[in-house]
Design a protein around this motif. Structure first.
Motif, short mmCIF file in Angstrom:
data_model
loop_
_atom_site.label_atom_id
_atom_site.label_comp_id
_atom_site.label_asym_id
_atom_site.label_seq_id
_atom_site.Cartn_x
_atom_site.Cartn_y
_atom_site.Cartn_z
N CYS A 433 0.86 -1.19 0.00
CA CYS A 433 0.00 0.00 0.00
C CYS A 433 0.90 1.23 0.00
O CYS A 433 1.83 1.31 0.79
N HIS A 435 0.29 4.04 1.14
CA HIS A 435 0.08 4.90 2.31
C HIS A 435 0.39 4.21 3.64
O HIS A 435 0.38 4.85 4.68
N CYS A 436 0.57 2.88 3.61
CA CYS A 436 0.71 2.15 4.88
C CYS A 436 1.88 1.18 4.81
O CYS A 436 2.26 0.76 3.72
N CYS A 451 -6.47 -2.13 0.78
CA CYS A 451 -5.68 -2.04 2.01
C CYS A 451 -6.65 -2.14 3.19
O CYS A 451 -7.64 -1.42 3.23
N CYS A 454 -6.10 1.42 5.52
CA CYS A 454 -6.61 2.73 5.10
C CYS A 454 -7.73 2.40 4.11
O CYS A 454 -8.02 1.26 3.85
ZN ZN Z 1 -3.21 1.53 3.30
#
Ligand code: ZN
Ligand code: ADP
Ligand code: ZN
Length: 740
Positions: A433, A435-436, A451, A454
């Protein structure tokens, strides 16, 4: 004319509209709790005046800045404020005296919760009241009070008031009778350690019946981890008590209620109309003026710990509340938390024992043989299976036999989706991911990469986004894949009626639609499903009568987790899952639990095979003691989130340095400092979620009191530091954290 002015009241900048009329001679000064933002550093209570006496605990509407808000009178004869503040103290706008004041016991509970979990009193107090109460006028409230509880507030439909004939009560087993006698004799907190199917719920029902019969006002609070997974519990309380006390006497309280239902439930509890409140963790803070008994079912369940705002443990607060209200407390579980287990240890040489009384019910009701009715546990050594095996041949064979005989199987896999990772076989791209610090999971049903941490959800790429290779591979297996796999493998198995095997899946994805969980559970209960695949959702609470085989497909991850509570959780999950098998005495003797593992000699699995919770707990507690972990020490975490790890950790380091420097200056806190260890700031186990970097710092002390004093002294320092560290998006103190 009204005049705006700003005053500083106990460090809180307050915009007040000064009222033109001077306070009259006879004035009552009130300390009132108002909704305050979590980290605002507002004084715990604000001063108001009233020209008539108002009792402590009364709900009031008061001006705050330019708004009018709901407040609770905390102290009703507060000392007159200092003279130059006097003209600024505003009058109470209205007293909601249609409602009885909140009890002193409730206020103590809220006060403790706020102090212990390091939150603002106003935040905790107002969060414990139903949101709709905030907007109600005196007249609207009066109308609400006259209205009966709507049946919609109930989770299940019931026959009309008192019309249901009560079925005869079962004759108690020896063990049940002994537990109930012990509870009748003594006050305090009891740990009811009863195997799944030993009849704990029947004990809760009888203890509740006793409490209600002893006093026509008495109320009982029953806490359950997740109401949707345990509808049977509510149904059993309703079936038992509605015929005796009417349909309004048993109410549910949880976050899935509409705001109107929540208000009704709260009012029913507060006015005493509700004799039994059955709810999730939030219900522990409900107003129940005549509380006589608190039951915490499945007391080991992590969902009793709130994970945002005031991070309280409803189980721990239940014990405290029992103490404040003089109510008995029953903590029930087949796999108690190690904290409660330790707290209920019998006295031994040099140890006066724990504060709870432990009561055991090892036998399943109606079980034959050794009396435990415990399924035989088989471990399949996955080291000996061909690579990539999802279901080992002997397990598949056992499943097929059960299905052919018309019995049901449960397959447990704690991973939803089809495959946890998608990757390119050529260039090494994978579905991380952006963002993570986690992978996006492949969901085949809607062909997305999602994900779970998020909200990111994307269509599955046709080819590798990096190199264009169309040969994308999958790593690992989730419940979707397991379902597909078992359907294929059972393709040529026929049931005794000649039909094909029926497979269903229960997990967060499969049950997202309204009513989907209920209908799947109902199909399972009706015997319309042969094999149920699912996450831990299927291991909880449900009493599936025809299940004779339970299998844990891949539980190994938890054996090597960095979370020190992971083994405890895994053991509980496997014991609970095994407890789903062989509930029906007629089938019980032949039931089995299968565990696919590469660690078949692991002490945890040996204890599971022997159905030996005591042995597991002894071993695990010895390890905790040696490693200096709870319940032998007390922990708190300071967490921070920022755009970079550096910013988050800087804040934590400054918090630690400043705290130690400032606390050392004061003789009182200086004395405590050596008893509290500040560990270095580190990234959290999952350092990045939704684009935020997360770091944490652990505080540890052998003394709960010392830790508490230091945390309290730390609060103003943290608030001040926060103002200097502008990069911090969020921070929080977590007392008694579940995961560190
Ligand atoms: Zn994520
Ligand atoms: P637990 O909550 O410990 O899992 P339950 O209270 O659900 O156990 O009891 C398991 C089953 O045994 C239920 O169907 C319940 O109705 C039944 N049961 C409980 N106590 C008795 C008893 N004394 N006699 C007969 N059946 C009982
Ligand atoms: Zn590639």
């Amino acid at each position: 004319m009204a005049r705006h002015c700003q005053i500083k009241h106990l460090g809180f900048e307050l915009n007040v509209i000064q009222s033109p009329d001077t306070p009259p001679g006879a004035c009552h000064w009130l300390s009132i709790v108002v909704p305050t933002p979590a980290h605002s550093n507002v004084a715990q209570t604000l001063s108001y005046r009233s020209d008539r006496p108002v009792p402590a605990g009364a709900l009031v509407r008061v001006p705050l800045g330019r708004r009018e808000v709901l407040g609770v009178v905390w102290q009703n004869d507060a000392p007159a404020p200092v003279a130059d503040l006097l003209p600024h103290i505003r009058p109470v706008a209205a007293v909601l005296d249609a409602l009885a004041p909140l009890s002193a016991e409730w206020r103590k509970l809220i006060d403790f919760t706020a102090r212990y979990y390091q939150r603002a009193l106003g935040e905790v107090a107002l969060a414990a009241l139903p949101p709709q109460l905030r907007g109600l006028s005196q007249a609207q409230l009066a109308r609400r009070l006259n209205r009966k509880t709507t049946p919609a507030a109930k989770a299940s439909a019931l026959p009309a008031d008192g019309a249901a004939p009560s079925p005869p009560l079962p004759v108690l087993t020896e063990e049940q009778a002994r537990a109930l006698r012990a509870m009748a004799r003594e006050a305090g907190t009891f740990l009811l350690h009863g195997a799944t199917g030993s009849g704990k719920t029947e004990v809760y029902l009888r203890a509740s019946a006793d409490a209600l019969a002893q006093n026509p006002q008495a109320q009982v609070l029953v806490l359950t981890p997740e109401i949707n997974l345990t509808p049977q519990l509510l149904a059993r309380f309703e079936a038992r008590f509605v015929p005796l006390y009417g349909a309004e006497a048993v109410i549910a309280m949880h976050s899935a209620l509409t705001p109107a239902q929540r208000l009704n439930s709260w009012l029913a509890a507060h006015t005493g109309r509700a004799r039994i409140v059955l709810g999730t963790r939030m219900a522990v803070l409900a107003s129940m003026p005549a509380l006589a008994l608190i039951v915490v079912d499945e007391e080991h369940d992590p969902s009793y710990k709130q994970q945002e705002g005031a991070r309280y443990s409803a189980r721990d607060l239940a014990v405290l509340r029992g103490h404040l209200a003089g109510a008995k407390v029953i903590l029930g579980s087949a796999t108690p938390s190690l904290e409660s287990w330790h707290q209920s240890r019998p006295a031994a040489d040099g140890d006066s024992g724990g504060r709870y009384r432990r009561l055991g019910m090892p036998r399943r009701v109606g079980a034959a043989g050794d009396g435990t009715g415990w399924p035989r546990v088989h471990c399949v050594d996955m080291n000996l299976q061909p690579r990539g095996t999802l279901i080992a041949a002997p397990l598949l064979d056992a499943i097929a036999q059960r299905v052919a005989r018309g019995q049901q199987c449960l397959l447990l896999l704690n991973r939803r989706g089809y495959a946890p990772v998608l990757q390119c076989t050529d260039c090494g791209w994978n579905s991380a991911c952006p963002h993570c610090s986690a992978f996006q999971v492949f969901h085949k049903a809607d062909r997305t990469l999602r994900c779970h941490h998020c909200a990111l959800s994307q269509p599955v790429p046709r080819a590798c986004p990096e190199c264009g290779n169309t040969d994308l591979g999958m790593l690992g297996q989730g419940t979707e894949q397991l379902e597909e796999h078992i359907v294929r493998l059972l393709g040529d198995i026929t049931r005794s009626d000649g039909g094909a095997a029926r497979v269903a899946r229960i997990d967060a994805d499969a049950t997202r639609a309204q009513g989907a969980l209920q209908s799947r559970m109902a199909a399972m209960h009706a015997g319309e499903v042969d094999v149920l695949v699912g996450t831990q959702m299927i291991a909880k609470g449900h009493d599936f009568r025809r299940v004779t085989l339970v299998a844990a497909i891949n539980p190994d991850n938890a054996l090597f987790s960095s979370d020190f509570r992971a083994p405890e959780r895994l053991f509980a999950l496997l014991m609970q899952a095994a407890g789903r098998a062989g509930r029906d005495a007629a089938l019980g003797a032949a039931s089995e639990m299968w565990v696919q593992t590469r660690q078949s000699a692991h002490p945890l699995l040996l204890a599971l095979r022997a159905h030996d919770f005591d042995g597991f707990a002894r071993h695990a507690l010895a390890e905790r003691q040696q490693a200096g972990l709870p319940p032998f020490v007390h922990l708190a975490l300071l967490r921070a989130e920022a755009r970079t790890q550096e910013a988050a950790q800087d804040f934590l380091r400054a918090a630690s340095d400043t705290a130690r420097a400032q606390l050392a200056e004061d003789a009182e806190t200086a004395r405590l400092l050596p008893r509290v260890t500040f560990y270095p700031a580190v990234p959290m186990a999952m350092p990045r979620v939704a684009g935020m970097e997360r770091a944490q710092m652990l505080l540890e002390s052998p003394s709960r009191a010392a830790l508490q004093r230091v945390l309290a002294a730390w609060q103003p320092i943290l608030h001040a530091l926060r103002a200097q560290h502008r990069g911090i998006a969020r921070w929080a103190v977590d007392v008694d954290p579940l995961a560190v």
